[in-house]
Design an enzyme around this catalytic site. Structure first.
Site, PDB file in Angstrom:
ATOM      1  N   SER A 146      36.330  21.892   1.262  1.00  0.00           N
ATOM      2  CA  SER A 146      36.434  20.651   2.011  1.00  0.00           C
ATOM      3  C   SER A 146      36.035  19.463   1.143  1.00  0.00           C
ATOM      4  O   SER A 146      36.629  19.223   0.102  1.00  0.00           O
ATOM      5  CB  SER A 146      35.596  20.736   3.281  1.00  0.00           C
ATOM      6  OG  SER A 146      35.767  19.609   4.096  1.00  0.00           O
ATOM      7  N   ASP A 180      40.135  14.336   3.658  1.00  0.00           N
ATOM      8  CA  ASP A 180      39.231  15.025   2.746  1.00  0.00           C
ATOM      9  C   ASP A 180      40.026  16.039   1.925  1.00  0.00           C
ATOM     10  O   ASP A 180      41.257  16.071   1.974  1.00  0.00           O
ATOM     11  CB  ASP A 180      38.099  15.699   3.517  1.00  0.00           C
ATOM     12  CG  ASP A 180      38.586  16.824   4.416  1.00  0.00           C
ATOM     13  OD1 ASP A 180      39.792  16.860   4.731  1.00  0.00           O
ATOM     14  OD2 ASP A 180      37.781  17.683   4.802  1.00  0.00           O
ATOM     15  N   ASP A 206      40.693  19.338   1.973  1.00  0.00           N
ATOM     16  CA  ASP A 206      41.640  20.288   2.568  1.00  0.00           C
ATOM     17  C   ASP A 206      42.451  19.663   3.686  1.00  0.00           C
ATOM     18  O   ASP A 206      43.174  20.354   4.401  1.00  0.00           O
ATOM     19  CB  ASP A 206      40.920  21.550   3.051  1.00  0.00           C
ATOM     20  CG  ASP A 206      39.997  21.296   4.226  1.00  0.00           C
ATOM     21  OD1 ASP A 206      39.311  20.264   4.219  1.00  0.00           O
ATOM     22  OD2 ASP A 206      39.942  22.135   5.147  1.00  0.00           O
ATOM     23  N   ASP A 261      41.858  18.290   6.639  1.00  0.00           N
ATOM     24  CA  ASP A 261      41.669  18.515   8.077  1.00  0.00           C
ATOM     25  C   ASP A 261      40.777  17.440   8.698  1.00  0.00           C
ATOM     26  O   ASP A 261      40.543  17.447   9.902  1.00  0.00           O
ATOM     27  CB  ASP A 261      41.097  19.912   8.357  1.00  0.00           C
ATOM     28  CG  ASP A 261      39.656  20.096   7.894  1.00  0.00           C
ATOM     29  OD1 ASP A 261      39.175  19.275   7.077  1.00  0.00           O
ATOM     30  OD2 ASP A 261      39.017  21.067   8.331  1.00  0.00           O
TER      31      ASP A 261
END
Length: 489
Positions: free
Chosen positions: A110, A253, A255, A257
Site C-alpha cells: 500500500s 496510493d 495499490d 485502493d
C-alpha cells in the site's frame, strides 16, 4: 509448523490489511508458507479445492514480482490454478475475483515505504476478516523438499502465468454506471507517481468523457499516503494548480485502493470528507466508518444510520454485513484514508452499481466530481456545503508498536498529566469523553478531538485531530506530534 509460529520467527505479522513486513523478512519461504496456510483455511471452508482458480496481482514495488512468484509456487503446490492478473489496482483484482467467486490475493504494501511489502488475502466473495485471520494462524504448513535453499529463496522452476486482463471490466463498471459523458468538460490532472492504477485512472477519466493530463510519473516507488499527505505532495499539487487550469487533481496510493483528490486550487481533500460527499451523492441509507473519521457525517444528517468501528476495512466490512443482514440498502462505508466500500447494490438514474465490499479509490473520486458538476459548483464549493469540522492527521514514524502501547497505557492512568506532557495547553479544557474503540480518542471541553493510535501495519504512531477550524486542528496536531516525539526517548 503452524502459521503463528512462522509469524513469530519471521516478524511478518498481520495488520489491518493483511500480512506485512520488511522485504528481507518476507523471504520466498515465508510468503509461500503464508499462502499455503491461507489456501488450507479456504479449503476447510469449501472455497478452495484441487484445480480451483486463485487470482493474484501486485503493485509496482521492486520486491513484488519475487513475492508473486512465491505465491504462485504455493498455489501450484496446493494443486490450484493460478490466474495472474498482472500489476493492477487491488479493487480491480477484487472485482474480477468476487464476481467469479474465486479466492484472490494482492501483493502490496500500500502506502508504506518500499523496504516493506505485504500480502492481502481475500475470500471468494469478500475480504479476509479477523475470524479468517485467526483460523489461518492455526494452519500447519511445511516446505516441500528441494523447493527452497537455506536462505528461504525459491529454487523450484516456477514462473508467473500469462496475464489475464481485468482492467477493462473495472473501467466498464464506472462507465456503465455514471455514463460516457459524466466528466465531459472537466480537465483533470492525474498524479501518476508509482501508483499501480496510474494508467487505469487515466483511462477511466477518458471513458467518462473527461480530459486527463498525466503528471509526475515515476519509475521508482514513491510512498504516497492518502491519510498523512507528504509535504512534497502538498507543494506539488499547489504548483500544478497555479501553473495550469485543472478542475481537480487526482491520484491514489500504491495499490490504488485509496484516493487522494485536490480541488482546483491544489488543496487535497481529507479522505473522510471525500467519503461523506460520495455517500451523500450515492444515497446511502447506512454509512459505516471508523471512529477516526470526521464527525461532520453525523452533523450533515442525510443518512438514516451511522455506525462507527475500529480502524481497518475488516471491521468496517463486518459491520456493513450486519446492516445488510438487517435489510438496509444501500449500505456504504469509507475510511479516513478515503477507501470506499459498497456492501449492497446502488441504483441511480435507472443504472445499477453492484456491490464491491472492499476499498476502492475510483468511486469516491468520481462521485465527488460528478456531484459538484451536477450542482454547478466547484469541488471546493461543494466541500463548503458540509458542516464545518476539520480533520488533520499525521504519523510519527519509527516508533515501535510496543513503545506506543506502553506510553498509551501510562497516559490512560493519568489523562490530565499525560495531556500536559504532550504539550496540549490548558485552554482546550479538560478531557470530556474518552473513546477506546481503537487507540485512545479524547474529546476536550471545547469540542476538539485528539486520537492516538499505534499503526497496525508499521512501527509508527498515528495521530488524528479534529476541530471547528482548520487552523486549530493543525495547531493541535503540531503540538501533539512534538510531544509524542519524546516517546522515542
Amino acid at each position: 509448523m503452524i502459521i503463528s509460529d512462522w509469524m513469530s520467527q519471521s516478524k511478518v505479522a498481520f495488520g489491518t490489511s493483511g500480512a506485512r513486513g520488511l522485504v528481507n523478512a518476507m523471504t520466498d519461504a515465508v510468503c509461500f508458507a503464508y499462502t499455503v496456510g491461507y489456501l488450507k483455511h479456504l479449503e476447510s471452508l469449501g472455497e478452495f479445492y484441487s484445480g480451483a482458480p486463485v487470482a493474484l496481482a501486485g503493485d509496482l514495488r521492486p520486491s513484488t514480482p519475487r513475492i508473486l512468484r512465491a505465491c504462485v509456487a504455493a498455489i501450484v503446490w496446493m494443486k490450484g490454478a493460478p490466474v495472474f492478473c498482472g500489476f493492477v489496482p487491488t479493487p480491480a483484482l477484487s472485482l474480477y475475483a468476487f464476481a467469479r467467486k474465486i479466492p484472490s490475493l494482492m501483493v502490496t504494501g500500500s502506502h508504506i515505504p518500499d523496504n516493506r511489502n505485504g500480502i492481502k488475502f481475500n475470500r471468494a466473495q469478500g475480504e479476509f476478516l479477523k475470524a479468517d485471520e485467526a483460523a489461518m494462524h492455526m494452519q500447519d504448513v511445511f516446505l516441500p523438499d528441494g523447493w527452497f535453499d537455506e536462505q528461504g529463496t525459491l529454487v523450484k522452476d516456477v514462473s508467473l502465468p500469462s496475464i489475464t486482463n481485468v482492467e477493462k471490466e473495472y473501467i466498464t463498471r464506472y462507465q456503465n454506471f455514471f455514463g460516457s459523458d459524466a466528466l465531459s468538460g472537466l480537465v483533470l490532472g492525474v498524479y501518476q507517481h508509482s501508483a499501480v492504477g496510474r494508467d487505469t485512472l487515466v483511462e477511466i477519466v477518458k471513458a467518462l468523457g473527461g480530459t486527463a493530463i498525466p503528471l509526475a510519473r515515476s519509475e521508482t516507488f514513491v510512498s504516497v499516503d492518502t491519510e498523512a499527505v507528504r509535504s512534497e505532495d502538498i507543494v506539488l499539487a499547489r504548483e500544478w494548480a497555479e501553473k495550469d487550469h485543472y478542475h481537480a487533481i487526482l491520484t491514489t496510493d500504491g495499490d490504488s485502493d485509496r484516493p487522494l483528490l485536490a480541488d482546483h486550487k491544489g488543496h487535497w481533500l481529507r479522505g473522510d470528507v471525500l467519503g461523506i460527499l460520495a455517500a451523500k451523492m450515492l444515497g446511502a441509507e447506512v454509512v459505516v466508518t471508523p471512529v477516526s473519521s470526521n464527525t461532520a457525517l453525523e452533523a450533515a444528517d442525510f443518512v438514516r444510520s451511522v455506525r462507527r468501528t475500529r480502524i481497518g476495512s475488516p471491521f468496517v466490512i463486518a459491520e456493513m454485513d450486519n446492516a445488510v443482514a438487517e435489510r438496509f440498502s444501500p449500505v456504504l462505508g469509507y475510511e479516513a484514508n478515503g477507501g470506499f466500500l459498497v456492501a449492497s447494490d446502488v441504483k441511480r438514474n435507472d443504472r445499477l452499481l453492484t456491490a464491491l465490499p472492499t476499498r476502492d479509490a475510483v468511486l469516491p473520486i468520481l462521485s465527488a466530481l460528478i456531484a459538484a458538476r451536477e450542482a454547478g459548483l466547484s469541488l471546493a464549493d461543494l466541500v463548503k456545503t458540509l458542516p464545518h469540522r476539520f480533520t488533520v492527521s499525521d504519523r510519527l514514524a519509527e516508533l515501535p508498536t510496543d513503545v506506543s502501547l506502553k506510553r498509551l497505557a501510562g497516559l490512560r492512568l493519568n489523562i490530565s498529566a499525560g495531556i500536559h506532557a504532550l504539550g496540549v495547553p490548558p485552554s482546550y479544557g479538560a478531557v470530556r469523553t474518552i473513546d477506546e474503540t481503537d487507540g485512545l480518542r479524547m474529546t476536550f471541553e471545547g469540542g476538539e478531538i485528539l486520537h492516538l493510535r499505534p499503526s497496525g501495519n508499521a512501527p509508527e504512531l498515528r495521530i488524528y485531530v479534529e476541530a471547528d477550524s482548520e487552523e486549530e486542528a493543525k495547531n493541535l496536531l503540531m503540538l501533539s506530534l512534538h510531544g509524542a516525539n519524546c516517546w522515542k526517548e
